[in-house]
Design a protein around this motif. Sequence first.
Motif, PDB file in Angstrom:
ATOM      1  N   TYR A   1      -1.755  -6.725  -2.043  1.00 25.36           N
ATOM      2  CA  TYR A   1      -1.583  -5.446  -2.735  1.00 25.36           C
ATOM      3  C   TYR A   1      -2.833  -5.214  -3.578  1.00 25.36           C
ATOM      4  CZ  TYR A   1       3.455  -5.760  -1.701  1.00 25.36           C
ATOM      5  OH  TYR A   1       4.681  -5.846  -1.091  1.00 25.36           O
TER       6      TYR A   1
ATOM      7  N   PRO B   1      -3.326  -2.880  -6.425  1.00 25.24           N
ATOM      8  CA  PRO B   1      -2.930  -1.835  -7.363  1.00 25.24           C
ATOM      9  C   PRO B   1      -4.148  -1.296  -8.107  1.00 25.24           C
ATOM     10  CG  PRO B   1      -2.118  -3.997  -8.080  1.00 25.24           C
ATOM     11  CD  PRO B   1      -2.858  -4.212  -6.812  1.00 25.24           C
TER      12      PRO B   1
ATOM     13  N   VAL C   1      -3.171  -8.580  -5.595  1.00 21.61           N
ATOM     14  CA  VAL C   1      -2.107  -9.595  -5.552  1.00 21.61           C
ATOM     15  C   VAL C   1      -1.941 -10.053  -4.107  1.00 21.61           C
ATOM     16  CG1 VAL C   1       0.339 -10.073  -5.987  1.00 21.61           C
ATOM     17  CG2 VAL C   1      -0.874  -8.408  -7.416  1.00 21.61           C
TER      18      VAL C   1
ATOM     19  N   ALA D   1       0.456 -11.407  -1.833  1.00 16.89           N
ATOM     20  CA  ALA D   1       1.912 -11.575  -1.822  1.00 16.89           C
ATOM     21  C   ALA D   1       2.376 -12.449  -0.665  1.00 16.89           C
ATOM     22  CB  ALA D   1       2.593 -10.213  -1.746  1.00 16.89           C
TER      23      ALA D   1
ATOM     24  N   SER E   1      11.779 -18.753  -4.300  1.00 12.56           N
ATOM     25  CA  SER E   1      12.033 -18.254  -5.646  1.00 12.56           C
ATOM     26  C   SER E   1      11.429 -16.857  -5.819  1.00 12.56           C
ATOM     27  CB  SER E   1      11.469 -19.238  -6.668  1.00 12.56           C
ATOM     28  OG  SER E   1      10.181 -19.606  -6.298  1.00 12.56           O
ATOM     29  N   SER E   2      11.754 -16.237  -6.930  1.00 11.49           N
ATOM     30  CA  SER E   2      11.349 -14.865  -7.189  1.00 11.49           C
ATOM     31  C   SER E   2       9.831 -14.712  -7.123  1.00 11.49           C
ATOM     32  CB  SER E   2      11.856 -14.463  -8.572  1.00 11.49           C
ATOM     33  OG  SER E   2      11.646 -13.101  -8.751  1.00 11.49           O
ATOM     34  N   GLY E   3       9.388 -13.698  -6.389  1.00  6.66           N
ATOM     35  CA  GLY E   3       7.958 -13.408  -6.319  1.00  6.66           C
ATOM     36  C   GLY E   3       7.204 -14.167  -5.236  1.00  6.66           C
ATOM     37  N   CYS E   4       7.909 -14.937  -4.397  1.00  6.49           N
ATOM     38  CA  CYS E   4       7.201 -15.751  -3.398  1.00  6.49           C
ATOM     39  C   CYS E   4       6.772 -14.941  -2.177  1.00  6.49           C
ATOM     40  CB  CYS E   4       8.037 -16.959  -2.979  1.00  6.49           C
ATOM     41  SG  CYS E   4       9.455 -16.541  -1.965  1.00  6.49           S
ATOM     42  N   GLY E   5       7.253 -13.701  -2.049  1.00  6.98           N
ATOM     43  CA  GLY E   5       6.783 -12.852  -0.947  1.00  6.98           C
ATOM     44  C   GLY E   5       7.826 -12.487   0.092  1.00  6.98           C
ATOM     45  N   LYS E   6       9.107 -12.698  -0.213  1.00  4.75           N
ATOM     46  CA  LYS E   6      10.176 -12.447   0.756  1.00  4.75           C
ATOM     47  C   LYS E   6      10.297 -10.962   1.100  1.00  4.75           C
ATOM     48  CE  LYS E   6      13.296 -14.252  -2.020  1.00  4.75           C
ATOM     49  NZ  LYS E   6      12.459 -14.550  -3.214  1.00  4.75           N
ATOM     50  N   THR E   7      10.449 -10.130   0.062  1.00  3.91           N
ATOM     51  CA  THR E   7      10.614  -8.696   0.307  1.00  3.91           C
ATOM     52  C   THR E   7       9.362  -8.113   0.962  1.00  3.91           C
ATOM     53  OG1 THR E   7      12.156  -8.477  -1.525  1.00  3.91           O
ATOM     54  CG2 THR E   7      11.048  -6.472  -0.821  1.00  3.91           C
ATOM     55  N   SER E   8       8.196  -8.555   0.526  1.00  2.00           N
ATOM     56  CA  SER E   8       6.952  -8.059   1.125  1.00  2.00           C
ATOM     57  C   SER E   8       6.936  -8.346   2.627  1.00  2.00           C
ATOM     58  CB  SER E   8       5.744  -8.715   0.465  1.00  2.00           C
ATOM     59  OG  SER E   8       5.723  -8.423  -0.900  1.00  2.00           O
TER      60      SER E   8
ATOM     61  N   GLU F   1      16.920  -4.407  -0.959  1.00  3.65           N
ATOM     62  CA  GLU F   1      17.276  -5.111  -2.184  1.00  3.65           C
ATOM     63  C   GLU F   1      17.860  -4.122  -3.213  1.00  3.65           C
ATOM     64  OE1 GLU F   1      13.760  -7.074  -3.535  1.00  3.65           O
ATOM     65  OE2 GLU F   1      14.869  -8.552  -4.697  1.00  3.65           O
TER      66      GLU F   1
ATOM     67  N   GLU G   1      18.506  -9.906   0.253  1.00  3.46           N
ATOM     68  CA  GLU G   1      19.453 -10.334  -0.785  1.00  3.46           C
ATOM     69  C   GLU G   1      20.771  -9.564  -0.664  1.00  3.46           C
ATOM     70  OE1 GLU G   1      18.674 -12.602  -3.276  1.00  3.46           O
ATOM     71  OE2 GLU G   1      16.484 -12.578  -3.415  1.00  3.46           O
TER      72      GLU G   1
ATOM     73  N   HIS H   1      17.688 -16.242  -2.399  1.00  2.00           N
ATOM     74  CA  HIS H   1      17.136 -17.386  -3.118  1.00  2.00           C
ATOM     75  C   HIS H   1      18.221 -18.409  -3.415  1.00  2.00           C
ATOM     76  CE1 HIS H   1      17.021 -14.188  -6.439  1.00  2.00           C
ATOM     77  NE2 HIS H   1      18.132 -14.863  -6.611  1.00  2.00           N
TER      78      HIS H   1
HETATM   79  N1  ATP Z   1       3.818  -2.670  -4.695  1.00  2.00           N
HETATM   80  C1  ATP Z   1       3.308  -3.765  -5.244  1.00  2.00           C
HETATM   81  N2  ATP Z   1       2.123  -3.733  -5.894  1.00  2.00           N
HETATM   82  C2  ATP Z   1       1.586  -4.839  -6.433  1.00  2.00           C
HETATM   83  N3  ATP Z   1       2.155  -6.068  -6.378  1.00  2.00           N
HETATM   84  C3  ATP Z   1       3.337  -6.173  -5.743  1.00  2.00           C
HETATM   85  C4  ATP Z   1       3.987  -5.035  -5.152  1.00  2.00           C
HETATM   86  N4  ATP Z   1       5.133  -5.440  -4.595  1.00  2.00           N
HETATM   87  C5  ATP Z   1       5.223  -6.767  -4.843  1.00  2.00           C
HETATM   88  N5  ATP Z   1       4.154  -7.213  -5.514  1.00  2.00           N
HETATM   89  C6  ATP Z   1       3.877  -8.607  -5.930  1.00  2.00           C
HETATM   90  O1  ATP Z   1       3.832  -9.403  -4.756  1.00  2.00           O
HETATM   91  C7  ATP Z   1       4.443 -10.667  -4.977  1.00  2.00           C
HETATM   92  C8  ATP Z   1       5.572 -10.863  -3.989  1.00  2.00           C
HETATM   93  O2  ATP Z   1       6.585  -9.895  -4.259  1.00  2.00           O
HETATM   94  P1  ATP Z   1       7.928  -9.777  -3.406  1.00  2.00           P
HETATM   95  O3  ATP Z   1       8.670  -8.606  -3.891  1.00  2.00           O
HETATM   96  O4  ATP Z   1       7.581  -9.836  -1.966  1.00  2.00           O
HETATM   97  O5  ATP Z   1       8.687 -11.126  -3.820  1.00  2.00           O
HETATM   98  P2  ATP Z   1      10.179 -11.629  -3.516  1.00  2.00           P
HETATM   99  O6  ATP Z   1      10.044 -12.989  -2.919  1.00  2.00           O
HETATM  100  O7  ATP Z   1      10.916 -10.614  -2.735  1.00  2.00           O
HETATM  101  O8  ATP Z   1      10.785 -11.777  -4.982  1.00  2.00           O
HETATM  102  P3  ATP Z   1      12.293 -11.492  -5.535  1.00  2.00           P
HETATM  103  O9  ATP Z   1      13.104 -12.711  -5.194  1.00  2.00           O
HETATM  104  O10 ATP Z   1      12.085 -11.359  -7.005  1.00  2.00           O
HETATM  105  O11 ATP Z   1      12.800 -10.237  -4.906  1.00  2.00           O
HETATM  106  C9  ATP Z   1       4.871 -10.677  -6.438  1.00  2.00           C
HETATM  107  O12 ATP Z   1       3.860 -11.284  -7.169  1.00  2.00           O
HETATM  108  C10 ATP Z   1       4.969  -9.199  -6.773  1.00  2.00           C
HETATM  109  O13 ATP Z   1       4.751  -8.989  -8.142  1.00  2.00           O
END
Ligand code: ATP
Length: 370
Positions: free
Chosen positions: A13, A15, A21, A23, A42-49, A87, A164, A197
């Motif tokens: 990403y 921004p 970032v 991801a 865990s939170s922020g590891c990149g699952k949703t991305s 989510e 999730e 998670h």
């Molecule tokens: N649109 C965006 N712009 C900038 N950074 C982003 C964006 N979306 C996600 N990130 C960053 O990318 C990383 C991965 O985010 P992601 O949402 O994929 O995590 P996740 O594993 O789904 O977490 P969670 O369990 O909290 O949902 C995080 O550091 C997040 O802050």
Amino acid sequence: MADLMLNSVTKIYRPRGREAVRAVSGLDMAVGDGEIIALLGSSGCGKTSTLRMITGFEAVSEGSISLGGRRLNELRPAERNVAMAFEGYSLYPPLTVRDNVAFALLRERAPREEVVRKVAEVAELVGIADSLDRFPSTISSGQQQRASLARALIRPAALHLLDEPMSQLEPQVRAILRARIKEWLKDRGMTAVVVTHDQTDAIALADRIAVMEASRLMQFATPAELRERPANLFVASFIGEPPMNLIEAEVAVGASGPRVVAPAAGSALTLDLPQTAALPAGHRVWLGLSPRHLAVGQGPHRAEVMVNQWLGDQTHLALEIDGLPLTAVAAGMVDAVPGEVVPFAVEPRGIHLFDCAEGAAIYHGSAEAA
Ligand SMILES: Nc1ncnc2c1ncn2[C@@H]1O[C@H](COP(=O)(O)OP(=O)(O)OP(=O)(O)O)[C@@H](O)[C@H]1O
Ligand SMILES: [Mg+2]
């Protein structure tokens, strides 16, 4: 054919005005037709991305994604034949729950009886039959989540992505719902990637689990393999409830072959390894001991009981050897009180070694090992 292939998929990403970032980093994954995969981390590891790149709501920065042999990277979301439960639910506020759930079928002009039947079936499955005529803003977040799940499950698609899907639900409901979701997916031969998670959810639902940490794939394997052959220190410390005991140790050569010694436990914890474990003496390692393979009651080692907790179906014991804490789990009740010194044995298949520098697994014991 629904084989999903991710080849070196990376998401960066950028921004505006802030640092880039990373991801998702170099993700490789092959998902077979009809397989259920959990993305666990865990939170922020990149699952949703990862899911958003598969559906096309985020562009792939590097690498490629294909489904059934068709490259997805350049296709618009609507052209991908992928259904996703988000989510954040993202239900359409002006539509009733019923119309939200039926949306994809109505858009495809499916016959009325079919829509009615399928909506009833999926509403029953997720437990929202009573809320179908209400609007999203008038139902609880747990009900909204179920509606969002129903809306994704009802869609005929080559691949279903669930982000999730049960995070808002209490544990008993989750246990029932995940069994129903699994049955629904398997009965229909659907291919799915489910983000969670919660490792219990992942183990119960998935054929294979992709463990992610800090944008990287740490291991992609069956639940049994993750437990019995964790690929690295991270997976060993993450999987299992309670997780594996991890102790700094060193490989030595004894009279009967290689052994591992843990200086933190004095001389009290020396374990013989099979001859076949070709490990150089002096090699510094993390020694992993799985709690379920520490058999308390008899054996060559001694430990002091600090806490003895009966959980109704198993016992968790906090032990100490020379100040070194160890957790053991027994299937039945253990007759020992805090302060008592008990003998215990380490079952060979409960022994794992990880390289101190790299964290990669270098040895897993097996049931046959001496
Ligand atoms: N649109 C965006 N712009 C900038 N950074 C982003 C964006 N979306 C996600 N990130 C960053 O990318 C990383 C991965 O985010 P992601 O949402 O994929 O995590 P996740 O594993 O789904 O977490 P969670 O369990 O909290 O949902 C995080 O550091 C997040 O802050
Ligand atoms: Mg997420």
